[in-house]
Design a protein around this motif. Sequence first.
Motif, PDB file in Angstrom:
ATOM      1  N   SER A  55       0.824  -1.206   0.000  1.00  0.00           N
ATOM      2  CA  SER A  55       0.000   0.000   0.000  1.00  0.00           C
ATOM      3  C   SER A  55       0.859   1.259   0.000  1.00  0.00           C
ATOM      4  O   SER A  55       0.341   2.371  -0.095  1.00  0.00           O
ATOM      5  CB  SER A  55      -0.929  -0.006   1.216  1.00  0.00           C
ATOM      6  OG  SER A  55      -0.160  -0.026   2.407  1.00  0.00           O
ATOM      7  N   VAL A  57       2.366   3.286  -1.948  1.00  0.00           N
ATOM      8  CA  VAL A  57       2.488   3.749  -3.331  1.00  0.00           C
ATOM      9  C   VAL A  57       3.467   4.912  -3.444  1.00  0.00           C
ATOM     10  O   VAL A  57       4.368   4.903  -4.297  1.00  0.00           O
ATOM     11  CB  VAL A  57       1.107   4.126  -3.922  1.00  0.00           C
ATOM     12  CG1 VAL A  57       1.244   4.669  -5.332  1.00  0.00           C
ATOM     13  CG2 VAL A  57       0.167   2.918  -3.895  1.00  0.00           C
ATOM     14  N   ILE A  74      -0.052   0.008 -10.415  1.00  0.00           N
ATOM     15  CA  ILE A  74      -0.989   0.400  -9.360  1.00  0.00           C
ATOM     16  C   ILE A  74      -2.322  -0.294  -9.624  1.00  0.00           C
ATOM     17  O   ILE A  74      -2.825  -0.295 -10.748  1.00  0.00           O
ATOM     18  CB  ILE A  74      -1.174   1.931  -9.325  1.00  0.00           C
ATOM     19  CG1 ILE A  74       0.144   2.603  -8.957  1.00  0.00           C
ATOM     20  CG2 ILE A  74      -2.274   2.309  -8.332  1.00  0.00           C
ATOM     21  CD1 ILE A  74       0.104   4.123  -9.011  1.00  0.00           C
ATOM     22  N   SER A  76      -6.277  -0.694  -7.975  1.00  0.00           N
ATOM     23  CA  SER A  76      -7.248  -0.167  -7.006  1.00  0.00           C
ATOM     24  C   SER A  76      -8.060  -1.302  -6.387  1.00  0.00           C
ATOM     25  O   SER A  76      -8.114  -2.408  -6.918  1.00  0.00           O
ATOM     26  CB  SER A  76      -8.195   0.823  -7.684  1.00  0.00           C
ATOM     27  OG  SER A  76      -9.097   0.131  -8.521  1.00  0.00           O
ATOM     28  N   LYS A  77      -8.704  -0.962  -5.287  1.00  0.00           N
ATOM     29  CA  LYS A  77      -9.590  -1.918  -4.612  1.00  0.00           C
ATOM     30  C   LYS A  77     -10.774  -2.276  -5.515  1.00  0.00           C
ATOM     31  O   LYS A  77     -11.310  -3.370  -5.439  1.00  0.00           O
ATOM     32  CB  LYS A  77     -10.056  -1.318  -3.287  1.00  0.00           C
ATOM     33  CG  LYS A  77     -10.799  -2.275  -2.403  1.00  0.00           C
ATOM     34  CD  LYS A  77     -10.913  -1.780  -0.981  1.00  0.00           C
ATOM     35  CE  LYS A  77     -11.926  -0.699  -0.821  1.00  0.00           C
ATOM     36  NZ  LYS A  77     -12.187  -0.398   0.613  1.00  0.00           N
ATOM     37  N   GLU A  79     -10.541  -2.689  -8.744  1.00  0.00           N
ATOM     38  CA  GLU A  79     -10.031  -3.642  -9.740  1.00  0.00           C
ATOM     39  C   GLU A  79      -9.811  -5.035  -9.143  1.00  0.00           C
ATOM     40  O   GLU A  79      -9.978  -6.038  -9.836  1.00  0.00           O
ATOM     41  CB  GLU A  79      -8.710  -3.145 -10.325  1.00  0.00           C
ATOM     42  CG  GLU A  79      -8.826  -1.904 -11.158  1.00  0.00           C
ATOM     43  CD  GLU A  79      -7.476  -1.425 -11.614  1.00  0.00           C
ATOM     44  OE1 GLU A  79      -7.179  -1.581 -12.816  1.00  0.00           O
ATOM     45  OE2 GLU A  79      -6.701  -0.904 -10.767  1.00  0.00           O
ATOM     46  N   ASP A  86      -7.335   1.472  -0.697  1.00  0.00           N
ATOM     47  CA  ASP A  86      -7.869   2.043  -1.940  1.00  0.00           C
ATOM     48  C   ASP A  86      -6.959   1.770  -3.126  1.00  0.00           C
ATOM     49  O   ASP A  86      -7.420   1.488  -4.222  1.00  0.00           O
ATOM     50  CB  ASP A  86      -8.094   3.547  -1.790  1.00  0.00           C
ATOM     51  CG  ASP A  86      -9.261   3.863  -0.865  1.00  0.00           C
ATOM     52  OD1 ASP A  86     -10.138   2.992  -0.695  1.00  0.00           O
ATOM     53  OD2 ASP A  86      -9.289   4.976  -0.312  1.00  0.00           O
ATOM     54  N   GLU A  87      -5.630   1.888  -2.901  1.00  0.00           N
ATOM     55  CA  GLU A  87      -4.644   1.612  -3.945  1.00  0.00           C
ATOM     56  C   GLU A  87      -3.496   0.802  -3.376  1.00  0.00           C
ATOM     57  O   GLU A  87      -3.074   1.026  -2.254  1.00  0.00           O
ATOM     58  CB  GLU A  87      -4.053   2.916  -4.504  1.00  0.00           C
ATOM     59  CG  GLU A  87      -4.868   3.616  -5.515  1.00  0.00           C
ATOM     60  CD  GLU A  87      -4.093   4.745  -6.179  1.00  0.00           C
ATOM     61  OE1 GLU A  87      -4.451   5.075  -7.319  1.00  0.00           O
ATOM     62  OE2 GLU A  87      -3.149   5.287  -5.573  1.00  0.00           O
ATOM     63  N   SER A  88      -3.006  -0.109  -4.188  1.00  0.00           N
ATOM     64  CA  SER A  88      -1.806  -0.862  -3.868  1.00  0.00           C
ATOM     65  C   SER A  88      -0.927  -0.846  -5.106  1.00  0.00           C
ATOM     66  O   SER A  88      -1.405  -0.630  -6.219  1.00  0.00           O
ATOM     67  CB  SER A  88      -2.144  -2.305  -3.483  1.00  0.00           C
ATOM     68  OG  SER A  88      -2.890  -2.338  -2.292  1.00  0.00           O
ATOM     69  N   VAL A  89       0.352  -1.084  -4.906  1.00  0.00           N
ATOM     70  CA  VAL A  89       1.275  -1.100  -6.036  1.00  0.00           C
ATOM     71  C   VAL A  89       2.104  -2.382  -5.996  1.00  0.00           C
ATOM     72  O   VAL A  89       2.485  -2.865  -4.934  1.00  0.00           O
ATOM     73  CB  VAL A  89       2.190   0.149  -6.047  1.00  0.00           C
ATOM     74  CG1 VAL A  89       3.106   0.191  -4.834  1.00  0.00           C
ATOM     75  CG2 VAL A  89       2.999   0.228  -7.333  1.00  0.00           C
TER      76      VAL A  89
END
Length: 144
Positions: A55, A57, A74, A76-77, A79, A86-89
């Motif tokens: 997380s 990012v 990146i 998103s939750k 996807e 909310d976002e992970s990389v």
Amino acid sequence: MVLRLTHNEIKQFLVRGSVYYGLHRQVTSNIPHYLVILNINPPEDEVIVLAVATSQVSIRKTIRGDIFNETCVIVSKDEYTCFTEDESVFDCNDLKIISLEELLTKIKQENWECKQQLPKYILDKLSAAAKASPLVKKKIKSLI
């Protein structure tokens, strides 16, 4: 609860895009991460190539600088609904390598929780990012 499956039975379920949630000895954090199998044919390979989601990012953007856009993905939750942030990389410059035997042992002992498979379009982005990385060895790239 320990799974009663043999290693050969577990191997039948290993596919490109399988996602596991657990601790990995090569990740410095002591919290579990999402780990994705990138191998084209994991049951036949001696080593498994894993992309790790974080997380963090903004930290990854700073670390990778100019190569971030080509080599990091990146997600998103929205996807991938298993994510809690909310976002992970996925930093595809820093893939983790594990032996097939060690992976099977972690799954069998339930140290790693199996999650919903990663959508193909995200998996394709991860493979492209790893292949674009100047830090990933050719031998590893040939497995993905």
